[in-house]
Design an enzyme around this catalytic site. Structure first.
Site, short mmCIF file in Angstrom:
data_model
loop_
_atom_site.label_atom_id
_atom_site.label_comp_id
_atom_site.label_asym_id
_atom_site.label_seq_id
_atom_site.Cartn_x
_atom_site.Cartn_y
_atom_site.Cartn_z
N ASP A 207 2.15 -3.76 -9.47
CA ASP A 207 1.93 -5.09 -10.03
C ASP A 207 2.31 -5.13 -11.50
O ASP A 207 2.96 -6.08 -11.97
CB ASP A 207 0.47 -5.49 -9.87
CG ASP A 207 0.05 -5.60 -8.42
OD1 ASP A 207 0.92 -5.58 -7.54
OD2 ASP A 207 -1.17 -5.70 -8.16
N SER B 62 -4.44 -10.37 -12.00
CA SER B 62 -4.96 -9.32 -12.88
C SER B 62 -3.83 -8.69 -13.69
O SER B 62 -3.96 -8.48 -14.91
CB SER B 62 -5.70 -8.27 -12.07
OG SER B 62 -4.86 -7.69 -11.08
N HIS C 167 0.82 -1.21 0.00
CA HIS C 167 0.00 0.00 0.00
C HIS C 167 0.86 1.26 0.00
O HIS C 167 0.38 2.34 0.37
CB HIS C 167 -0.99 0.01 1.16
CG HIS C 167 -2.10 -0.98 1.00
ND1 HIS C 167 -3.33 -0.66 0.47
CD2 HIS C 167 -2.15 -2.31 1.27
CE1 HIS C 167 -4.09 -1.75 0.44
NE2 HIS C 167 -3.40 -2.76 0.91
N GLU D 92 -6.75 -1.28 -15.33
CA GLU D 92 -7.26 -1.73 -14.03
C GLU D 92 -8.01 -0.60 -13.32
O GLU D 92 -9.06 -0.83 -12.70
CB GLU D 92 -6.12 -2.26 -13.17
CG GLU D 92 -6.59 -2.92 -11.90
CD GLU D 92 -5.79 -4.14 -11.51
OE1 GLU D 92 -6.02 -4.63 -10.40
OE2 GLU D 92 -4.95 -4.60 -12.30
N ASP E 211 2.49 1.94 -2.99
CA ASP E 211 2.63 2.29 -4.41
C ASP E 211 1.75 3.47 -4.80
O ASP E 211 2.20 4.42 -5.43
CB ASP E 211 2.39 1.08 -5.31
CG ASP E 211 1.03 0.43 -5.15
OD1 ASP E 211 0.34 0.69 -4.13
OD2 ASP E 211 0.65 -0.36 -6.04
N GLY F 280 -3.66 -12.81 -3.97
CA GLY F 280 -2.79 -11.66 -3.77
C GLY F 280 -1.52 -11.74 -4.58
O GLY F 280 -0.54 -11.07 -4.27
N LEU F 281 -1.51 -12.56 -5.64
CA LEU F 281 -0.33 -12.73 -6.50
C LEU F 281 -0.50 -12.00 -7.82
O LEU F 281 0.25 -12.21 -8.76
CB LEU F 281 -0.05 -14.21 -6.73
CG LEU F 281 0.15 -15.03 -5.46
CD1 LEU F 281 0.42 -16.50 -5.81
CD2 LEU F 281 1.29 -14.48 -4.63
N GLY G 204 -7.11 -14.64 -6.71
CA GLY G 204 -7.55 -14.26 -5.37
C GLY G 204 -6.54 -14.48 -4.28
O GLY G 204 -6.85 -14.30 -3.11
#
Length: 398
Positions: free
Chosen positions: A182, A138, A35, A170, A37, A134-135, A132
């Protein structure tokens, strides 16, 4: 069947045209820097070997059609209609399809600026990135789509520009208020290295991790508690960070140092202050982790991983009981350090573990989840790996 083979097989359900190729992009693990970024701060992720693969065939019209292993029902639109759909009417598109179509929409703007003519395409997507967890499954979809369309449409964009395209997709096409970490990790990853990223300037340094030489593995403990960034607590945390920066009179929380926290505490309500404290101290932990890796090697960063989790649990309040159990159990079973990773509210935790202890730590974590009555976690190791690219020729045969 590999994910690349699955993508090719799905493509054949759409068209008899030969595939132009397959492209892929990795998911990522964020070693430290959560958190930070979207607060213009520092992050330190690495790409993993789990990848999303995309098979593409050109069309003789100006339509784009996508299908995926998540949903075999094709979604098809005119390329010219993408600017009408995004962002105002994005809810008309099923969520999974907004990722590749959003990338196409963002890339079309680059094509218009350069006068490049583009062709219609059929896209088929398959992935082995756990969804889902957290890797960043997306960003892997966005990255694979971006490198494929950039090549086929002849846009010639560099990796940072393609990461920006993924973030725009995104943020605006999907509606998830995420930063650019990401996408940068998925684009720029290299084997046995992390991507040290300044999220304000987008300057990057590739930093050798040395896990293998030190006899260490990075263990992922997927709690199987799912989360969604487009709704809920993620957006609330981001708003609190923006509020804190405004109170302190700075452009972003990146501009605050740990020494500014006492003054911040006198100006803010308790919740806003704790959100701010997490981001400010987490930025410092990223800088300390990179310095420690370079000076002392990977065994020196365990305490920073532990402190990061405590901060996310207590100050940012994005952990859940399953994540806390995974972290505490792994640490007690001998991990050098452990923390949740990703946006929070579910997903995965990571632990830096001596290679010979991986079976023991895995078994202890699985037993702890069973004793707590939780669903069995998915526990596996990951390797720092390369970023988005066209796949080897073997996988592209039609």
């Amino acid at each position: 069947m590999t994910a690349a083979d699955t993508a090719l097989s799905l493509l054949r359900t759409l068209t008899d045209a030969p595939a132009a190729g397959t492209w892929s992009a990795p998911g990522r693990v964020n070693l430290i820097g959560e958190h930070t970024d979207y607060n213009d701060g520092f992050v330190f992720p690495f790409a993993i070997e789990h990848r999303t693969h995309l098979a593409l065939a050109p069309r003789d019209d100006r339509r784009i059609r996508v299908v995926s292993s998540f949903d075999p029902t094709p979604v098809e639109v005119e390329l010219s209609a993408l600017s009408e759909l995004f962002p105002a009417r994005r809810d008309e598109i099923i969520e999974w399809a907004r990722y590749p179509l959003g990338v196409a929409w963002a890339l079309l703007e680059s094509a218009r600026e350069t006068g490049t003519a583009v062709v219609g395409v059929d896209l088929a997507i398959a992935s082995d990135v756990p969804v889902g967890a957290g890797l960043s499954s997306s960003a892997a979809i966005e990255g694979a789509t971006a490198v494929a369309l950039d090549e086929v449409w002849g846009l010639g964009l560099d990796r940072v520009a393609l990461a920006r395209v993924g973030r725009r997709a995104e943020n605006d096409a999907v509606g998830a208020p995420t930063g650019i970490m990401d996408q940068m990790a998925s684009m720029l990853g290299e084997p046995d290295a992390g991507v040290f990223l300044d999220c304000r300037s987008l300057d990057t340094e590739i930093v050798h991790l040395g896990f293998s030489d030190a006899g260490l593995d990075l263990l992922v403990m997927d709690t199987r508690v799912t989360h969604a960034h487009s709704t809920g607590g993620y957006g609330e945390r981001r708003a609190a960070c923006e509020r804190g920066a405004e109170i302190m009179g700075v452009r972003a929380l990146r501009d605050l140092a740990v020494t500014d926290l006492p003054r911040a505490k006198t100006l803010m309500d308790d919740v806003t202050f704790r959100r701010v404290r997490h981001v400010v101290t987490e930025n410092q932990r990223v800088l300390d982790a990179v310095a420690s890796l370079r000076a002392q090697g990977p065994r020196s960063i365990g305490g920073l991983l532990d402190a990061s989790h405590v901060s996310m649990r207590d100050d940012f309040e994005i952990s859940v009981p399953e994540l806390d159990l995974a972290v505490d159990t792994a640490r007690n079973a001998g991990a050098i350090g452990a923390r949740m990773t990703g946006g929070g509210f579910g997903g995965a935790a990571i632990a830096l573990v001596a290679h010979e202890l991986v079976p023991h730590v895995t078994a202890v974590v699985e037993r702890a989840f069973a004793e707590a009555g939780y669903a069995a976690p998915h526990v596996f190791t990951v390797r720092p790996s390369s970023g988005a690219a066209r796949d080897a020729a073997r996988a592209t045969a039609s």
